[in-house]
Design a protein around this motif. Structure first.
Motif, PDB file in Angstrom:
ATOM      1  N   VAL A  45      26.922  55.478 -34.276  1.00  0.00           N
ATOM      2  CA  VAL A  45      27.598  54.176 -34.286  1.00  0.00           C
ATOM      3  C   VAL A  45      28.102  53.925 -32.863  1.00  0.00           C
ATOM      4  N   ASN A  46      27.462  52.986 -32.181  1.00  0.00           N
ATOM      5  CA  ASN A  46      27.822  52.712 -30.782  1.00  0.00           C
ATOM      6  C   ASN A  46      29.025  51.793 -30.652  1.00  0.00           C
ATOM      7  N   SER A  47      29.202  50.891 -31.601  1.00  0.00           N
ATOM      8  CA  SER A  47      30.349  49.980 -31.561  1.00  0.00           C
ATOM      9  C   SER A  47      30.570  49.389 -32.935  1.00  0.00           C
ATOM     10  N   VAL A  48      31.785  48.915 -33.159  1.00  0.00           N
ATOM     11  CA  VAL A  48      32.141  48.256 -34.418  1.00  0.00           C
ATOM     12  C   VAL A  48      32.816  46.941 -34.081  1.00  0.00           C
ATOM     13  N   ARG A  49      32.358  45.872 -34.724  1.00  0.00           N
ATOM     14  CA  ARG A  49      32.910  44.545 -34.461  1.00  0.00           C
ATOM     15  C   ARG A  49      33.435  43.938 -35.758  1.00  0.00           C
ATOM     16  N   PRO A  54      37.418  32.204 -43.311  1.00  0.00           N
ATOM     17  CA  PRO A  54      38.455  31.720 -44.232  1.00  0.00           C
ATOM     18  C   PRO A  54      38.535  32.489 -45.546  1.00  0.00           C
ATOM     19  N   ASP A  55      37.392  32.987 -46.049  1.00  0.00           N
ATOM     20  CA  ASP A  55      37.420  33.654 -47.352  1.00  0.00           C
ATOM     21  C   ASP A  55      36.871  35.074 -47.326  1.00  0.00           C
ATOM     22  N   ASN A  56      36.594  35.618 -46.147  1.00  0.00           N
ATOM     23  CA  ASN A  56      36.076  36.977 -46.096  1.00  0.00           C
ATOM     24  C   ASN A  56      36.275  37.593 -44.722  1.00  0.00           C
ATOM     25  N   THR A  57      36.129  38.905 -44.665  1.00  0.00           N
ATOM     26  CA  THR A  57      36.188  39.655 -43.411  1.00  0.00           C
ATOM     27  C   THR A  57      34.864  40.384 -43.245  1.00  0.00           C
ATOM     28  N   ARG A  58      34.289  40.319 -42.051  1.00  0.00           N
ATOM     29  CA  ARG A  58      32.996  40.972 -41.809  1.00  0.00           C
ATOM     30  C   ARG A  58      33.144  42.066 -40.760  1.00  0.00           C
ATOM     31  N   LEU A  59      32.663  43.270 -41.103  1.00  0.00           N
ATOM     32  CA  LEU A  59      32.579  44.395 -40.182  1.00  0.00           C
ATOM     33  C   LEU A  59      31.111  44.638 -39.869  1.00  0.00           C
ATOM     34  N   VAL A  60      30.800  44.820 -38.590  1.00  0.00           N
ATOM     35  CA  VAL A  60      29.421  45.088 -38.179  1.00  0.00           C
ATOM     36  C   VAL A  60      29.383  46.397 -37.402  1.00  0.00           C
ATOM     37  N   PHE A  61      28.584  47.345 -37.878  1.00  0.00           N
ATOM     38  CA  PHE A  61      28.383  48.614 -37.190  1.00  0.00           C
ATOM     39  C   PHE A  61      27.074  48.524 -36.395  1.00  0.00           C
ATOM     40  N   ASP A  62      27.148  48.637 -35.082  1.00  0.00           N
ATOM     41  CA  ASP A  62      25.952  48.664 -34.238  1.00  0.00           C
ATOM     42  C   ASP A  62      25.445  50.099 -34.164  1.00  0.00           C
ATOM     43  N   GLU A 185      28.859  37.548 -35.534  1.00  0.00           N
ATOM     44  CA  GLU A 185      27.976  38.507 -34.884  1.00  0.00           C
ATOM     45  C   GLU A 185      26.639  37.906 -34.477  1.00  0.00           C
ATOM     46  N   ASP A 186      26.385  36.663 -34.894  1.00  0.00           N
ATOM     47  CA  ASP A 186      25.149  35.971 -34.521  1.00  0.00           C
ATOM     48  C   ASP A 186      25.461  34.952 -33.425  1.00  0.00           C
ATOM     49  N   PRO A 187      25.215  35.294 -32.154  1.00  0.00           N
ATOM     50  CA  PRO A 187      25.581  34.379 -31.067  1.00  0.00           C
ATOM     51  C   PRO A 187      24.598  33.238 -30.870  1.00  0.00           C
ATOM     52  N   GLY A 188      23.430  33.318 -31.540  1.00  0.00           N
ATOM     53  CA  GLY A 188      22.397  32.320 -31.275  1.00  0.00           C
ATOM     54  C   GLY A 188      21.731  32.601 -29.950  1.00  0.00           C
ATOM     55  N   ALA A 189      21.192  31.568 -29.331  1.00  0.00           N
ATOM     56  CA  ALA A 189      20.529  31.728 -28.039  1.00  0.00           C
ATOM     57  C   ALA A 189      21.557  31.988 -26.939  1.00  0.00           C
ATOM     58  N   ILE A 190      21.144  32.750 -25.941  1.00  0.00           N
ATOM     59  CA  ILE A 190      22.013  33.058 -24.798  1.00  0.00           C
ATOM     60  C   ILE A 190      21.423  32.397 -23.548  1.00  0.00           C
ATOM     61  N   GLY A 191      22.223  31.589 -22.880  1.00  0.00           N
ATOM     62  CA  GLY A 191      21.773  30.890 -21.681  1.00  0.00           C
ATOM     63  C   GLY A 191      22.261  31.553 -20.409  1.00  0.00           C
ATOM     64  N   LYS A 221      34.029  16.966 -42.357  1.00  0.00           N
ATOM     65  CA  LYS A 221      34.322  18.286 -42.904  1.00  0.00           C
ATOM     66  C   LYS A 221      33.506  19.312 -42.121  1.00  0.00           C
ATOM     67  N   LEU A 222      34.195  20.232 -41.445  1.00  0.00           N
ATOM     68  CA  LEU A 222      33.514  21.273 -40.690  1.00  0.00           C
ATOM     69  C   LEU A 222      33.104  22.405 -41.632  1.00  0.00           C
ATOM     70  N   ILE A 223      31.823  22.774 -41.598  1.00  0.00           N
ATOM     71  CA  ILE A 223      31.357  23.887 -42.424  1.00  0.00           C
ATOM     72  C   ILE A 223      31.954  25.195 -41.921  1.00  0.00           C
ATOM     73  N   ARG A 224      31.997  25.389 -40.608  1.00  0.00           N
ATOM     74  CA  ARG A 224      32.766  26.501 -40.030  1.00  0.00           C
ATOM     75  C   ARG A 224      33.614  25.953 -38.892  1.00  0.00           C
ATOM     76  N   ASP A 225      34.848  26.423 -38.807  1.00  0.00           N
ATOM     77  CA  ASP A 225      35.756  25.929 -37.770  1.00  0.00           C
ATOM     78  C   ASP A 225      36.237  27.034 -36.850  1.00  0.00           C
ATOM     79  N   GLY A 226      35.560  28.204 -36.924  1.00  0.00           N
ATOM     80  CA  GLY A 226      35.928  29.333 -36.065  1.00  0.00           C
ATOM     81  C   GLY A 226      34.725  30.205 -35.792  1.00  0.00           C
ATOM     82  N   ASP A 227      34.974  31.332 -35.133  1.00  0.00           N
ATOM     83  CA  ASP A 227      33.888  32.228 -34.745  1.00  0.00           C
ATOM     84  C   ASP A 227      33.603  33.232 -35.852  1.00  0.00           C
ATOM     85  N   TYR A 228      32.897  32.795 -36.880  1.00  0.00           N
ATOM     86  CA  TYR A 228      32.469  33.667 -37.965  1.00  0.00           C
ATOM     87  C   TYR A 228      31.145  33.145 -38.500  1.00  0.00           C
ATOM     88  N   TYR A 229      30.436  33.999 -39.201  1.00  0.00           N
ATOM     89  CA  TYR A 229      29.099  33.638 -39.682  1.00  0.00           C
ATOM     90  C   TYR A 229      29.132  33.232 -41.149  1.00  0.00           C
TER      91      TYR A 229
END
Length: 466
Positions: A45-49, A54-62, A185-191, A221-229
């Motif tokens: 496990v190199n990193s954990v994010r 609003p209704d859940n917490t996501r942990l990602v193990f790289d 954890e999904d940043p989309g395209a990187i410029g 109505k915003l489907i997401r209003d913060g940095d979450y997937y």
């Protein structure tokens, strides 16, 4: 002889640890290997994010490579346990921000069989879910843990908008559901300069919401209003739950050739609509579904043929509306940006597959193009883009406001439709503009007091209601 044998065995250790060696070669040899060479784990496990939605917490193990895992819960007190086979933790959890989440503490340790055990001490009961994401592009293998608030998982697929039990006599606002793509954890395209698509589109979505909410008769109505997937299907289901009149998904394109540029608008393809109709009817969850696009019609008392016709009618009408609003948005975006294609494109995007909510996906430009990335990085251009998208949406609803809305009521009171405006671009013709807005050339000439069909680039025409 003994030392060479121990050395050879130590080099061969990969997925078996001391317990296995003891069984196979004897305790003394295993002890020698333990002293001379620590167990080599198959994964790390190199990193954990962590992201909080609003209704859940996501942990990602790289992970350094794929690894099997088990997930289970314990009660009194509430705990979530994650066992990752033959894996070691490179770094602890000290940097993981657990504030404002139901996680009180994270504990971990390595078991005798090489399993990494992570224990989440919870402050409240949650419903956990886990899945693996294989290595893709520059993204490593990942283990994703979703902790849903409450005792029941909140992401169960919702295939129907809730029924309206009481019909309000008051005129309602037109509801625009705005979806900022990617997130968490999904940043989309990187410029260039590590400009992330998820940040750009969220900023544009929030700015568009401000434009919408500042306009009488509209609510955003915003489907997401913060940095979450949010999963793709859940995004469109949220729009249905809101009974949105339009779903707009905002993205920024990318291509391996940095010269690619231009904004685009997509609607669902005909093939995508056909396959989604079949899936919709085949799903058992839809036995008592409602099709909002045809007046809240229940399918549970209809035979398969009639149900199929009703869903197909709804999908066809929705697709037609999507193409019409997409064209208006594209025209307005073309005033501030080069267009990648001059017509609305069609594809089978998952977020567009709602049977009763007109839906478009807007690519605001190529984040992989240095020139367009520089513009997308500025708040001023994002504001222009948000306004252009909403101007197109507004032009569409000015011509055909949904029944029962404040906008429809105002038009009824005045006895006339609302005029929209169109700025002429290169390649436009008066007949083409008339066809695009469903009016006659004669009516367009009269409304603008023009003596002939001569027009010029940059000229603004008033478009009468069709």
């Amino acid at each position: 002889m003994m030392s060479s044998r121990v050395s050879a065995l130590a080099g061969a250790i990969s997925t078996h640890c001391i317990k296995v060696l003891a069984q196979r070669y004897g305790g003394f040899l295993a002890l020698c290997v333990l002293v001379l060479s620590p167990c080599v784990f198959a994964a790390q496990v190199n990193s954990v994010r962590l992201w909080r939605a609003p209704d859940n917490t996501r942990l990602v193990f790289d992970l350094s490579s794929a690894a099997e895992h088990k997930l289970f819960t314990l009660s009194n007190p509430d705990r979530v346990v994650i066992d990752i086979s033959n894996t070691e933790l490179k770094k602890g959890f000290g940097d993981v921000p657990i504030e404002d989440t139901p996680i009180a503490k994270i504990r971990y340790g390595t078991r005798a069989n090489g399993t990494l055990r992570v224990v989440l001490d919870m402050t409240a009961t949650t419903k956990p879910r886990s899945f693996d994401l294989p290595k893709h592009g520059d993204k490593p293998d990942r283990l994703v843990i979703d902790l849903y608030d409450g005792s029941e998982e909140t992401t169960k697929t919702v295939n129907t908008a809730p029924a309206i039990k009481e019909v309000s006599t008051q005129a309602r606002d037109i509801i625009i559901a705005i979806d900022a793509g990617h997130g968490g954890e999904d940043p989309g395209a990187i410029g260039p300069k590590k400009l992330r698509e998820k940040d750009v589109v969220l900023a544009i979505a929030k700015q568009m919401a401000k434009e919408v909410n500042a306009t009488p008769g509209y609510t955003a109505k915003l489907i997401r209003d913060g940095d979450y997937y949010i999963p793709l299907k859940e995004r469109r289901n949220k729009a249905r739950d809101l009974r949105a009149d339009l779903f707009v998904s905002i993205h920024a394109d990318a291509f391996h050739n940095p010269k690619a540029r231009g904004a685009s608008v997509f609607a669902l393809s005909r093939h995508g609509a056909t396959s989604e109709t079949a899936r919709f009817l085949a799903s058992k969850e839809n036995d008592a579904d409602l099709i909002g696009g045809v007046g809240g019609v229940s399918l549970n008392d209809k035979d398969n043929v009639l149900a199929g016709v009703l869903v197909d009618l709804s999908m066809t009408a929705t697709l037609t509306s999507s193409l019409q609003v997409g064209e208006q948005v594209l025209n307005n975006m073309g005033r501030i940006s080069k267009l990648h294609k001059k017509q609305v494109e069609q594809a089978g995007f998952a977020v567009l597959k709602s049977p009763d909510v007109p839906s478009i996906l807007v690519e605001t430009g190529f984040i992989s193009n240095p020139h367009e990335a520089n513009k997308l990085a500025t708040s001023s251009y994002r504001k222009f883009m948000a306004k252009a998208i909403f101007n197109g949406v507004q032009s569409y609803f000015d011509r055909q406001p949904p029944a029962g809305t404040w906008l429809a009521l105002q038009q009824h009171k005045s006895g006339t439709g609302l005029s929209s405006k169109y700025t002429i671009s290169k390649g436009d013709t008066l007949s083409g503009i008339a066809k695009r807005h469903s009016v006659s050339v004669k009516k367009l000439l009269e409304h603008n007091r023009l003596s002939d069909a001569s027009i010029r680039v940059g000229q603004t025409l008033k478009i009468p209601a069709s």
